[in-house]
Write a protein that holds these residues in place. Structure first.
Motif, PDB file in Angstrom:
ATOM      1  N   ASP A  14       4.446 -57.631 -23.176  1.00 52.91           N
ATOM      2  CA  ASP A  14       3.969 -56.181 -23.332  1.00 52.91           C
ATOM      3  C   ASP A  14       4.273 -55.163 -23.640  1.00 52.91           C
ATOM      4  OD1 ASP A  14       3.286 -57.221 -19.656  1.00 52.91           O
ATOM      5  OD2 ASP A  14       1.591 -57.263 -21.267  1.00 52.91           O
ATOM      6  N   PHE A  15       5.081 -55.549 -24.732  1.00 50.39           N
ATOM      7  CA  PHE A  15       6.034 -54.585 -25.067  1.00 50.39           C
ATOM      8  C   PHE A  15       5.338 -53.276 -25.883  1.00 50.39           C
ATOM      9  CE2 PHE A  15       9.715 -52.562 -26.949  1.00 50.39           C
ATOM     10  CZ  PHE A  15       9.464 -52.170 -28.356  1.00 50.39           C
ATOM     11  N   VAL A  16       4.155 -53.738 -26.522  1.00 51.32           N
ATOM     12  CA  VAL A  16       3.244 -52.692 -27.321  1.00 51.32           C
ATOM     13  C   VAL A  16       2.776 -51.567 -26.249  1.00 51.32           C
ATOM     14  CG1 VAL A  16       1.720 -52.145 -28.921  1.00 51.32           C
ATOM     15  CG2 VAL A  16       3.027 -54.144 -29.276  1.00 51.32           C
ATOM     16  N   VAL A  17       2.262 -52.248 -25.160  1.00 52.67           N
ATOM     17  CA  VAL A  17       1.463 -51.191 -24.302  1.00 52.67           C
ATOM     18  C   VAL A  17       2.853 -50.453 -23.626  1.00 52.67           C
ATOM     19  CG1 VAL A  17       0.299 -51.320 -22.101  1.00 52.67           C
ATOM     20  CG2 VAL A  17      -0.455 -53.217 -24.009  1.00 52.67           C
ATOM     21  N   GLU A  18       3.972 -51.052 -23.423  1.00 52.40           N
ATOM     22  CA  GLU A  18       4.762 -50.368 -22.668  1.00 52.40           C
ATOM     23  C   GLU A  18       5.375 -49.187 -23.321  1.00 52.40           C
ATOM     24  OE1 GLU A  18       8.167 -53.167 -21.909  1.00 52.40           O
ATOM     25  OE2 GLU A  18       9.800 -51.409 -21.943  1.00 52.40           O
ATOM     26  N   VAL A  19       5.466 -49.686 -24.679  1.00 55.13           N
ATOM     27  CA  VAL A  19       6.183 -48.376 -25.403  1.00 55.13           C
ATOM     28  C   VAL A  19       5.177 -47.467 -25.786  1.00 55.13           C
ATOM     29  CG1 VAL A  19       6.993 -47.949 -27.919  1.00 55.13           C
ATOM     30  CG2 VAL A  19       7.776 -49.805 -26.616  1.00 55.13           C
ATOM     31  N   VAL A  20       3.954 -47.727 -26.090  1.00 53.62           N
ATOM     32  CA  VAL A  20       2.987 -46.817 -26.095  1.00 53.62           C
ATOM     33  C   VAL A  20       2.592 -45.981 -24.859  1.00 53.62           C
ATOM     34  CG1 VAL A  20       0.538 -46.545 -26.667  1.00 53.62           C
ATOM     35  CG2 VAL A  20       1.764 -48.090 -28.000  1.00 53.62           C
ATOM     36  N   SER A  21       2.784 -46.742 -23.804  1.00 49.69           N
ATOM     37  CA  SER A  21       2.672 -45.901 -22.288  1.00 49.69           C
ATOM     38  C   SER A  21       3.745 -44.706 -22.414  1.00 49.69           C
ATOM     39  CB  SER A  21       2.516 -46.849 -21.274  1.00 49.69           C
ATOM     40  OG  SER A  21       1.835 -47.797 -21.432  1.00 49.69           O
ATOM     41  N   LEU A  22       4.876 -45.176 -22.615  1.00 49.47           N
ATOM     42  CA  LEU A  22       5.914 -44.199 -22.556  1.00 49.47           C
ATOM     43  C   LEU A  22       5.832 -43.112 -23.638  1.00 49.47           C
ATOM     44  CD1 LEU A  22       9.132 -46.574 -22.997  1.00 49.47           C
ATOM     45  CD2 LEU A  22       8.739 -44.946 -21.200  1.00 49.47           C
ATOM     46  N   PHE A  23       5.211 -43.377 -24.765  1.00 46.61           N
ATOM     47  CA  PHE A  23       4.982 -42.445 -25.786  1.00 46.61           C
ATOM     48  C   PHE A  23       3.921 -41.362 -25.104  1.00 46.61           C
ATOM     49  CE2 PHE A  23       3.934 -40.151 -29.359  1.00 46.61           C
ATOM     50  CZ  PHE A  23       2.736 -40.059 -29.617  1.00 46.61           C
ATOM     51  N   PHE A  24       2.789 -41.907 -24.450  1.00 46.22           N
ATOM     52  CA  PHE A  24       1.745 -41.300 -23.784  1.00 46.22           C
ATOM     53  C   PHE A  24       2.445 -40.223 -22.846  1.00 46.22           C
ATOM     54  CE2 PHE A  24      -1.036 -42.936 -26.748  1.00 46.22           C
ATOM     55  CZ  PHE A  24      -2.039 -43.821 -26.191  1.00 46.22           C
ATOM     56  N   GLU A  25       2.987 -40.904 -21.995  1.00 48.96           N
ATOM     57  CA  GLU A  25       3.793 -40.068 -20.999  1.00 48.96           C
ATOM     58  C   GLU A  25       4.494 -38.756 -21.388  1.00 48.96           C
ATOM     59  OE1 GLU A  25       4.853 -42.509 -17.175  1.00 48.96           O
ATOM     60  OE2 GLU A  25       6.401 -41.004 -17.901  1.00 48.96           O
ATOM     61  N   ASP A  26       5.382 -39.143 -22.369  1.00 47.46           N
ATOM     62  CA  ASP A  26       6.312 -38.211 -22.889  1.00 47.46           C
ATOM     63  C   ASP A  26       5.648 -37.045 -23.832  1.00 47.46           C
ATOM     64  OD1 ASP A  26       9.053 -40.153 -23.983  1.00 47.46           O
ATOM     65  OD2 ASP A  26       8.619 -39.442 -22.101  1.00 47.46           O
ATOM     66  N   SER A  27       4.549 -37.694 -24.327  1.00 45.97           N
ATOM     67  CA  SER A  27       3.603 -36.881 -25.203  1.00 45.97           C
ATOM     68  C   SER A  27       2.854 -35.558 -24.468  1.00 45.97           C
ATOM     69  CB  SER A  27       2.393 -37.565 -25.830  1.00 45.97           C
ATOM     70  OG  SER A  27       3.340 -38.374 -26.749  1.00 45.97           O
ATOM     71  N   GLU A  28       2.539 -36.156 -23.272  1.00 47.35           N
ATOM     72  CA  GLU A  28       1.935 -34.988 -22.399  1.00 47.35           C
ATOM     73  C   GLU A  28       2.682 -34.069 -22.095  1.00 47.35           C
ATOM     74  OE1 GLU A  28      -1.567 -35.616 -21.429  1.00 47.35           O
ATOM     75  OE2 GLU A  28      -1.670 -37.532 -22.294  1.00 47.35           O
ATOM     76  N   LYS A  29       3.792 -34.492 -21.588  1.00 46.84           N
ATOM     77  CA  LYS A  29       4.769 -33.199 -21.206  1.00 46.84           C
ATOM     78  C   LYS A  29       5.208 -32.343 -22.509  1.00 46.84           C
ATOM     79  CE  LYS A  29       7.631 -36.107 -18.680  1.00 46.84           C
ATOM     80  NZ  LYS A  29       8.902 -37.046 -19.070  1.00 46.84           N
ATOM     81  N   LEU A  30       5.462 -33.091 -23.607  1.00 41.98           N
ATOM     82  CA  LEU A  30       5.907 -32.463 -24.788  1.00 41.98           C
ATOM     83  C   LEU A  30       4.698 -31.124 -25.019  1.00 41.98           C
ATOM     84  CD1 LEU A  30       7.767 -34.610 -27.365  1.00 41.98           C
ATOM     85  CD2 LEU A  30       7.481 -32.163 -27.518  1.00 41.98           C
ATOM     86  N   LEU A  31       3.541 -31.679 -25.141  1.00 40.06           N
ATOM     87  CA  LEU A  31       2.522 -30.905 -25.640  1.00 40.06           C
ATOM     88  C   LEU A  31       2.423 -29.707 -24.649  1.00 40.06           C
ATOM     89  CD1 LEU A  31      -0.204 -33.454 -26.669  1.00 40.06           C
ATOM     90  CD2 LEU A  31       1.040 -31.740 -28.297  1.00 40.06           C
ATOM     91  N   ASN A  32       2.588 -29.907 -23.446  1.00 40.43           N
ATOM     92  CA  ASN A  32       2.503 -29.005 -22.509  1.00 40.43           C
ATOM     93  C   ASN A  32       3.663 -27.971 -22.791  1.00 40.43           C
ATOM     94  OD1 ASN A  32       0.368 -29.830 -20.819  1.00 40.43           O
ATOM     95  ND2 ASN A  32       1.346 -30.884 -19.556  1.00 40.43           N
ATOM     96  N   ASP A  33       4.704 -28.390 -22.680  1.00 42.97           N
ATOM     97  CA  ASP A  33       5.862 -27.518 -23.100  1.00 42.97           C
ATOM     98  C   ASP A  33       5.499 -26.575 -24.312  1.00 42.97           C
ATOM     99  OD1 ASP A  33       8.453 -30.008 -22.121  1.00 42.97           O
ATOM    100  OD2 ASP A  33       7.090 -28.438 -20.938  1.00 42.97           O
ATOM    101  N   LEU A  34       5.146 -27.418 -25.441  1.00 45.80           N
ATOM    102  CA  LEU A  34       4.716 -26.536 -26.653  1.00 45.80           C
ATOM    103  C   LEU A  34       3.633 -25.735 -26.389  1.00 45.80           C
ATOM    104  CD1 LEU A  34       5.970 -27.533 -29.491  1.00 45.80           C
ATOM    105  CD2 LEU A  34       3.799 -28.882 -29.670  1.00 45.80           C
ATOM    106  N   THR A  35       2.619 -25.923 -25.695  1.00 37.98           N
ATOM    107  CA  THR A  35       1.685 -24.955 -25.678  1.00 37.98           C
ATOM    108  C   THR A  35       2.203 -23.755 -24.860  1.00 37.98           C
ATOM    109  OG1 THR A  35       0.210 -26.819 -25.397  1.00 37.98           O
ATOM    110  CG2 THR A  35      -0.842 -24.814 -24.768  1.00 37.98           C
ATOM    111  N   ARG A  36       2.915 -23.968 -23.697  1.00 35.79           N
ATOM    112  CA  ARG A  36       3.545 -22.701 -23.073  1.00 35.79           C
ATOM    113  C   ARG A  36       4.652 -22.143 -24.104  1.00 35.79           C
ATOM    114  NH1 ARG A  36       6.300 -25.229 -19.357  1.00 35.79           N
ATOM    115  NH2 ARG A  36       5.099 -27.017 -18.799  1.00 35.79           N
ATOM    116  N   ALA A  37       5.397 -22.686 -24.691  1.00 32.52           N
ATOM    117  CA  ALA A  37       6.427 -21.987 -25.551  1.00 32.52           C
ATOM    118  C   ALA A  37       5.457 -21.179 -26.542  1.00 32.52           C
ATOM    119  CB  ALA A  37       6.899 -23.006 -26.183  1.00 32.52           C
ATOM    120  N   LEU A  38       4.294 -21.439 -27.161  1.00 34.13           N
ATOM    121  CA  LEU A  38       3.668 -20.549 -27.934  1.00 34.13           C
ATOM    122  C   LEU A  38       2.826 -19.520 -27.227  1.00 34.13           C
ATOM    123  CD1 LEU A  38       2.289 -23.278 -30.511  1.00 34.13           C
ATOM    124  CD2 LEU A  38       4.066 -21.130 -30.776  1.00 34.13           C
ATOM    125  N   GLU A  39       2.746 -19.531 -25.828  1.00 36.71           N
ATOM    126  CA  GLU A  39       2.357 -18.614 -25.258  1.00 36.71           C
ATOM    127  C   GLU A  39       2.903 -17.600 -24.745  1.00 36.71           C
ATOM    128  OE1 GLU A  39       0.368 -20.882 -22.187  1.00 36.71           O
ATOM    129  OE2 GLU A  39      -1.345 -21.591 -23.253  1.00 36.71           O
TER     130      GLU A  39
END
Lengths: 154, 658
Positions: free
Chosen positions: A40-65
């Motif tokens: 399940d490596f691909v799913v696993e890694v992509v899931s990791l990516f999704f999780e990280d990304s959500e956080k990142l995008l939130n941080d990003l948006t807030r930083a720009l606000e």
């Protein structure tokens, strides 16, 4: 739908993702890393990516606000996002990040805000595409089939 | 979507393979416990990699890629944790892969730290491939710079940096003339290192200013690969008698004309090869050079030590002083001292041994009043020498006599001949050493041939004492001694010893380390079988990372959580290959009955795998890496006080040396 058909659909879909630039060779590498010991490596890694990304995008948006935008911080986030997206082969997201960084360097708030939107857009797009892909995979396996090995030449 | 049970930010995860292991630190490992499992002679398989990246996605991908390369992987998402890990398990890693941009510490800073403290090859990674960034990496001493996304092919090649660093390190110390002998030696030596049945510790080469800048050198290493799988060469023990024969032969031929082949003929020792003689000769010459080098630099000794090491002479001197001081301080029982000597004799000539022997001899010859100056040597000794007054006494003497030596060996020798006896106990040398010296001196008396025989006098007490695959026991006491106070301190293997011993001085550390790499026949590297790695000496290897458990249950639990209603294929991780288990956040192991005693849990050093593996050995297939995810509350392993001590001492030196 019988397994063979599902598998063909999966192949076609995957190919289209590559052709449309959503995914690049790196994604292939991930697929090649997947095997019986890491099924399940691909799913696993992509899931990791999704999780990280959500956080990142939130941080990003807030930083720009912020009233005064800390471009260094924003740049750091974007850099991070660029790294992780490129690692899983999310090509369009990566490209959006590259464009983003230019605006960061210019300290162009407006440009950055627009970029964030662009990055988010690309991100959600590839996310849904990949989720569709994974759903197809599940169906195949539920039906007793196996995921074909992709051979794409770039 | 719930991801698989992810380790938290500060976690460290280790993927262990069946070869190579790190031992729990904090206690002296018994020799027998060191040798964990048979290691295939398949370098770079089993290369121990530490990956540091705050991006969990990348971390996971890299981990798997490295596993695919059959490396042993430890991942870490925080630089500070990684650094602690490296400090505590210094010899458990061969190479470090680090991201540039990390929240808690700049990757370049980590790079510098690693370079300074552990001298491991560090490869930087970044999504940012701008020339300026890459340049920074090189300037900070990175061995390589990979631009993300990284492919498996790129990772496959990282072992070259490990080899390169070691060989360059040893090369740097080979200043003496017989360079032709170097390469075959190194090859042979490295055969020795990498083909041992147990992963030996190979000393990571020196670090130092110039070395970090020296990151990339052309490596003829590709061709060496073939050599790496050849059979081991038996080590030659250069006993006193053997060495005397050697020296006699050299004297007969004349140092200038002494070529290994003729020396070999003259010595007429069965089983001794030309290569053995050649490497011994090389060391001998180095030693001589250093002697003369020291003499010339005696006035400026303190400074060279403080600066980057440029000359062997300085290197040699420092370590010499170290041991003199230690010897002088009388802290060392003769046994330890002799053992140390034996250890040191594994070092190239002139590096350490003379230090041991010189005090006696030099003192003997010293007719002149003691010179005040050499106090500068003392600061280095401070952490270690208890009686510094003794230390300082010795410095001037050794220095002076080196001078004398260069000026007139003959005179010196005659002096020494006459005065050796009374001065035997100077510097706290063991009686046996002094006796040896006595005997040698008297022997030499008759020869009166060359000025350079003086150093020869000290040689005989060298013994290259290496045993194939067990710990050299003396090393333990040596380390104890080295830590200064507690015999029970830190280390396990002699290879550890060597470096820890030398750790006092940045320089001698360097020289010894690299030399060890290059001089296998005489080194004690083999003993680092405890490490199960390619690493060299250093402080404890904290954990044995081998937990090859068939923990499919826990694995299953975790993977099940993240896939959205995806059914796990029947074959999921029930294959022999699927090994891995996760420690949940509370730090307790899941379903790990037999493994419970591992007690990883973020605080303890890992328990030697030996304990953990018992139940699973039958299921282990040798080459299958297991995975452990450990939640760390911050520091994975607690540090031993003595380790800190050494470490701090090193830091102290660094500050001094800057």
């Amino acid at each position: 739908m019988e397994v063979g058909q599902m598998q063909r659909q999966w192949v076609d879909y995957t190919k289209s993702l590559f052709l449309e630039g959503f995914l690049d060779g790196q994604f292939l590498q991930l697929q090649q890393l997947q095997d019986e010991s890491n099924p399940d490596f691909v799913v696993e890694v992509v899931s990791l990516f999704f999780e990280d990304s959500e956080k990142l995008l939130n941080d990003l948006t807030r930083a720009l606000e912020q009233p005064t935008v800390d471009f260094k911080r924003v740049d750091a986030h974007v850099h991070q996002f660029k790294g992780s997206s490129s690692s899983i082969g999310a090509q369009r997201v990566k490209n959006a990040c590259i464009a983003f960084r230019n605006f960061c360097e210019e300290k162009n708030t407006e440009g950055c805000v627009r970029c964030v939107q662009q990055v988010k857009h690309e991100y959600y797009l590839v996310k849904s595409k990949l989720e569709t892909l994974f759903a197809m995979e599940q169906q195949i396996m539920a039906a007793g089939g196996s995921i074909p090995m992709l051979e794409l030449n770039f | 979507m719930a991801a698989l049970q992810r380790v938290a930010q500060s976690s460290v995860s280790t993927t262990a393979s069946s070869y190579g292991s790190c031992k729990a630190g904090g206690d002296v490992l018994s020799p027998s416990a060191g040798i964990e499992m048979a290691v295939p002679d398949q370098f770079p398989v089993g290369l121990r990699v530490l990956v540091v990246d705050d991006d969990t996605t990348c971390l996971r991908i890299l981990e798997l890629m490295l596993l695919r390369c059959l490396y042993q992987v430890t991942t870490c998402s925080e630089a500070t944790v990684a650094l602690n890990l490296l400090r505590e398990r210094k010899d458990c890693f061969d190479v470090v892969l680090s991201d540039v941009h990390m929240p808690d510490m700049d990757g370049f800073k980590l790079l510098e730290h690693v370079g300074l403290e552990m001298d491991l090859p560090v490869i930087m990674m970044s999504a940012d491939g701008r020339t300026s960034v890459v340049m920074r990496g090189i300037r900070h001493g990175a061995c390589d710079f990979l631009i993300k996304p990284i492919s498996e092919a790129e990772l496959k090649n990282i072992w070259q940096h490990v080899i390169r660093k070691k060989w360059n390190g040893s090369k740097e110390l080979e200043h003496s003339g017989s360079l032709e002998d170097n390469d075959p030696h190194k090859r042979g030596n490295n055969d020795f290192e990498y083909t041992s049945s147990v992963n030996e510790g190979t000393e990571v080469s020196l670090k130092g200013h110039k070395k970090r800048i020296n990151a990339k050198e052309d490596d003829d290493g590709d061709t060496e690969n073939d050599d790496l799988s050849t059979s081991k060469k038996p080590r030659v023990v250069w006993s006193v008698e053997l060495h005397q024969q050697f020296v006699t032969a050299v004297n007969q031929l004349g140092l200038d004309k002494a070529v290994p082949k003729r020396i070999l003929e003259l010595m007429n020792v069965p089983g001794l090869t030309r290569e053995n003689v050649a490497s011994h000769l090389q060391k001998f010459r180095l030693y001589l050079k250093r002697l003369s080098g020291v003499a010339q630099q005696q006035s400026g000794i303190a400074n060279p030590f403080c600066g980057p090491m440029d000359s062997n002479g300085k290197l040699g001197s420092l370590s010499r002083f170290d041991f003199q001081a230690l010897a002088a301080s009388g802290q060392i029982p003769p046994q330890t001292l002799a053992a140390l000597q034996a250890e040191l004799l594994g070092q190239p000539a002139g590096n350490l041994v003379p230090a041991m022997d010189q005090p006696a001899l030099l003192q003997a010859s010293l007719q002149a009043p003691k010179r005040p100056p050499v106090e500068h040597g003392v600061p280095f000794m401070q952490p270690f020498a208890k009686s510094q007054s003794n230390v300082s006494k010795h410095f001037p003497q050794s220095v002076i006599s080196a001078e004398d030596a260069s000026l007139g060996f003959g005179r010196w020798r005659s002096n020494s001949c006459s005065t050796v006896a009374p001065s035997n106990d100077h510097g706290g040398l063991s009686t046996q050493n002094s006796n040896l010296l006595m005997g040698i001196v008297q022997q030499e008396q008759g020869q009166h041939k060359r000025t350079q025989q003086q150093p020869v006098l000290t040689e005989p007490s060298r013994t290259f004492n290496v045993q194939p695959s067990c710990l050299v026991v003396p090393s333990q006491s040596s380390t104890g001694f080295q830590a200064g106070n507690s015999p029970a301190s830190v280390n396990q293997s002699s290879s550890f010893n060597r470096s820890t011993v030398i750790d006092y001085s940045l320089l001698s550390d360097q020289s010894n380390n690299s030399l060890n790499v290059g001089h296998i026949p005489t080194g004690n590297l083999k003993t680092s079988g405890t490490l199960g790695g390619y690493s060299g000496p250093g402080s404890i290897c904290a954990t044995s990372c081998l937990v090859n458990a068939d923990n499919s249950t826990s694995y299953q639990n975790s993977t099940a959580t993240f896939s959205d209603s995806r059914e796990l294929p029947g074959s999921l991780h029930n294959t022999a290959n699927s090994q891995g288990f996760y420690v949940d956040k509370s730090g307790e192991m899941l379903d790990q009955g037999p493994l419970r005693n591992l007690g990883f849990v973020g605080k303890e050093t890992c328990i030697p795998s030996r304990f953990a593996v018992d139940d699973f050995e039958s299921q282990m297939s040798n080459l299958n890496p297991g995975r452990i995810h450990v939640e760390s509350s911050g520091t994975l392993v607690k540090q031993e006080p003595s380790e800190d001590y050494v470490y701090n001492a090193k830091l102290g030196f660094h500050f001094q040396v800057s």
